[in-house]
Design a protein around this motif. Sequence first.
Motif, PDB file in Angstrom:
ATOM      1  N   GLY A 122       0.949  -1.201  -0.063  1.00  0.00           N
ATOM      2  CA  GLY A 122       0.316   0.035   0.164  1.00  0.00           C
ATOM      3  C   GLY A 122       0.837   1.367   0.193  1.00  0.00           C
ATOM      4  O   GLY A 122       1.974   1.284   0.164  1.00  0.00           O
ATOM      5  N   PRO A 123       0.206   2.411  -0.179  1.00  0.00           N
ATOM      6  CA  PRO A 123       1.056   3.725  -0.251  1.00  0.00           C
ATOM      7  C   PRO A 123       1.468   3.889   1.195  1.00  0.00           C
ATOM      8  O   PRO A 123       1.322   3.527   2.095  1.00  0.00           O
ATOM      9  CB  PRO A 123      -0.174   4.558  -0.426  1.00  0.00           C
ATOM     10  N   ASN A 124       2.612   4.582   0.938  1.00  0.00           N
ATOM     11  CA  ASN A 124       3.198   5.223   2.312  1.00  0.00           C
ATOM     12  C   ASN A 124       2.412   5.948   3.188  1.00  0.00           C
ATOM     13  O   ASN A 124       1.772   6.888   2.673  1.00  0.00           O
ATOM     14  CB  ASN A 124       4.468   6.089   1.824  1.00  0.00           C
ATOM     15  N   GLN A 125       2.332   5.702   4.363  1.00  0.00           N
ATOM     16  CA  GLN A 125       1.542   6.435   5.400  1.00  0.00           C
ATOM     17  C   GLN A 125       2.142   7.490   6.344  1.00  0.00           C
ATOM     18  O   GLN A 125       1.909   7.447   7.342  1.00  0.00           O
ATOM     19  CB  GLN A 125       0.579   5.290   6.302  1.00  0.00           C
ATOM     20  N   ARG A 126       2.917   8.099   5.737  1.00  0.00           N
ATOM     21  CA  ARG A 126       3.818   9.135   6.477  1.00  0.00           C
ATOM     22  C   ARG A 126       3.106  10.046   7.105  1.00  0.00           C
ATOM     23  O   ARG A 126       1.855  10.436   6.454  1.00  0.00           O
ATOM     24  CB  ARG A 126       4.843   9.635   5.701  1.00  0.00           C
ATOM     25  N   ILE A 127       3.307  10.661   8.265  1.00  0.00           N
ATOM     26  CA  ILE A 127       2.375  11.496   8.788  1.00  0.00           C
ATOM     27  C   ILE A 127       2.979  13.022   8.735  1.00  0.00           C
ATOM     28  O   ILE A 127       3.806  13.252   8.326  1.00  0.00           O
ATOM     29  CB  ILE A 127       2.279  11.371  10.638  1.00  0.00           C
TER      30      ILE A 127
END
Length: 52
Positions: A47-52
């Motif tokens: 899945g796509p990167n979930q960076r905050i």
Amino acid sequence: MNEVSLLQSLGQVSASETGGVFRDFIRGHVRVMISVVMAAEVTQLCGPNQRI
């Protein structure tokens, strides 16, 4: 190195050095292509990167 700089480099080296310049160009482009493909595969699997 892009295609224009490749042509410029090839025009500035002797015939015996042309193969090395071309191999370096191809090697660099293959590395970039492999990195892009691997990143796309990781994104597809995880899945796509979930960076905050």
